[in-house]
Design an enzyme around this catalytic site. Sequence first.
Site, PDB file in Angstrom:
ATOM      1  N   CYS A 122      -0.827  -0.080  -6.311  1.00  0.00           N
ATOM      2  CA  CYS A 122       0.432   0.479  -6.795  1.00  0.00           C
ATOM      3  C   CYS A 122       0.239   1.313  -8.050  1.00  0.00           C
ATOM      4  O   CYS A 122      -0.856   1.391  -8.608  1.00  0.00           O
ATOM      5  CB  CYS A 122       1.503  -0.576  -7.095  1.00  0.00           C
ATOM      6  SG  CYS A 122       1.750  -1.770  -5.770  1.00  0.00           S
ATOM      7  N   TYR A 126     -12.417   6.648  -5.548  1.00  0.00           N
ATOM      8  CA  TYR A 126     -11.416   7.002  -4.552  1.00  0.00           C
ATOM      9  C   TYR A 126     -10.003   7.222  -5.078  1.00  0.00           C
ATOM     10  O   TYR A 126      -9.391   8.244  -4.818  1.00  0.00           O
ATOM     11  CB  TYR A 126     -11.364   5.920  -3.464  1.00  0.00           C
ATOM     12  CG  TYR A 126     -10.323   6.211  -2.406  1.00  0.00           C
ATOM     13  CD1 TYR A 126     -10.574   7.112  -1.385  1.00  0.00           C
ATOM     14  CD2 TYR A 126      -9.076   5.606  -2.457  1.00  0.00           C
ATOM     15  CE1 TYR A 126      -9.613   7.402  -0.433  1.00  0.00           C
ATOM     16  CE2 TYR A 126      -8.108   5.888  -1.508  1.00  0.00           C
ATOM     17  CZ  TYR A 126      -8.376   6.781  -0.499  1.00  0.00           C
ATOM     18  OH  TYR A 126      -7.432   7.064   0.442  1.00  0.00           O
ATOM     19  N   GLY A 148       0.734   4.702  -4.004  1.00  0.00           N
ATOM     20  CA  GLY A 148       1.617   3.834  -3.237  1.00  0.00           C
ATOM     21  C   GLY A 148       2.657   4.629  -2.488  1.00  0.00           C
ATOM     22  O   GLY A 148       3.341   5.462  -3.074  1.00  0.00           O
ATOM     23  N   ASN A 166       0.987  -3.639 -11.406  1.00  0.00           N
ATOM     24  CA  ASN A 166      -0.104  -2.955 -10.718  1.00  0.00           C
ATOM     25  C   ASN A 166      -1.297  -3.901 -10.710  1.00  0.00           C
ATOM     26  O   ASN A 166      -1.870  -4.179 -11.755  1.00  0.00           O
ATOM     27  CB  ASN A 166      -0.420  -1.657 -11.473  1.00  0.00           C
ATOM     28  CG  ASN A 166      -1.637  -0.941 -10.946  1.00  0.00           C
ATOM     29  OD1 ASN A 166      -2.232  -1.344  -9.961  1.00  0.00           O
ATOM     30  ND2 ASN A 166      -2.027   0.129 -11.614  1.00  0.00           N
ATOM     31  N   GLY A 167      -1.646  -4.430  -9.538  1.00  0.00           N
ATOM     32  CA  GLY A 167      -2.780  -5.344  -9.462  1.00  0.00           C
ATOM     33  C   GLY A 167      -2.539  -6.462  -8.473  1.00  0.00           C
ATOM     34  O   GLY A 167      -1.643  -6.387  -7.634  1.00  0.00           O
TER      35      GLY A 167
END
Length: 490
Positions: free
Chosen positions: A27, A268, A53, A127-128
């Site tokens: 995210c 990436y 996301g 986020n995680g």
Amino acid sequence: MAAAAAAATNLSPLSKNPSPKRPREECGVVGIYGDPEASRLCYLALHALQHRGQEGAGIVSVHGGLLHSVTGVGLVSDVFNESKLAQLPGDSAIGHVRYSTAGASMLKNVQPFVAGYRFGSIGVAHNGNLVNYQSLRAHLEDNGSIFNTSSDTEVVLHLIAISKARPFFLRIVEACEKLEGAYSMVFLTEDKLVAVRDPFGFRPLVMGRRSNGAVVFASETCALDLIEATYEREVYPGEVLVVDKDGVQSLCLMPHPEPKSCIFEHIYFALPNSVVFGRVVAALGYAAKAGVAFQQGLIRSHYVGRTFIEPSQKIRDFGVKLKLSPVRAVLEGKRVVVVDDSIVRGTTSSKIVRLIKEAGAKEVHMRIASPPIIGSCYYGVDTPSSEELISNRMSVEEIREFIGSDSLAFLPLDSLTKLLGSDSPNFCYACFSGKYPVEPTGKVKRVGDSVDDGLIGSIESIDGVWVQGTRVQEGKGDSKQKMEEEKVSL
């Protein structure tokens, strides 16, 4: 990082764009304090983070002591319009774009989450991924907590609610001290914006400032750039930053060991124009390394969504062909090198190899600009179970045979760490080494937990010796020699 490929007299260059089946990341988050256009700026910043996301988006703002929330399933542009943004007044806001690394993809799991407790309301965007989520939830439920979602983020709100620490930000600190795993979070209350990053710094989080003094937090600096906020610095691992009318207060209250930032942010996820973990990504590419021209051998359609319906099982490689159209004039009769960032299950790679050969390429040589992936990620990247990772159960030569390429080579781990130089100890390589900075507990990934089968991209340069598996067929005995003569680094 941008993908690249090499070409020579008889070796066709290839530009390869992201596959229709990507790895799913954890995210992106945004937080803005002190700007009258906070929700609209948040909307723009989420656009910049859309690559992180695409399953859901949400914004929470605060006005008149009340938190206002709009969330929805889909892209940022699908969820928000002018009337929705008009429902988000105030000069502070937090936002979120989501992939479902924990919790099913349903509207109730779309963040930011908002909860009321005895001292007011609080919103959070995370986020995680928390590796001890199950044990924390079980403990909370045993003590009477009732959960509304299946997301690991909700446990954070429950831990804050039961804390008796004073002042308020210490409740967040006390809650975070119980968390294990990856978390970069922004919290919003009636009068404060709080940013927190886990002690290992697995996931990125940066701070910037607009010309009017508004403070901005975001997962990547590309979000700062879009809303004209000047990058100031990273939020440090283990740091808690509190922003209110008195300014920004930094509280490094959580013990932080050696950082273990996610290496896949560089390989990436992060955009090339973002500063990630203090580094600016600059893709040199295989073509530059080989000193040869670069051409576009596959054209990507930008009008195809992430999901699609296959009309028949018999239509082979339909998903790849929807997004990638081969340029026969570039590929026909050529020997092609495809530079990809990684191979997960191998199915997407095999489809692309077949697609290029069907377009008339004489040979297809795969060069993977990262080490083989042998371990699942438990810190926010939705990789498959170890049993489904092709490099965990096959040799390089067996993978080459499976995907159908004429040769295959991976970048070794020691070459990757060499590229990172003195910063190399500060990264997490669990997906390449199987050594986890924080051991996963409770449920681990099982077969079928992920539906992704390919990762696309590249690394900033090609260096060192490759881990190789090659095949020399009858009639192709001079292939390797020709490629060496054409200055192609294998």
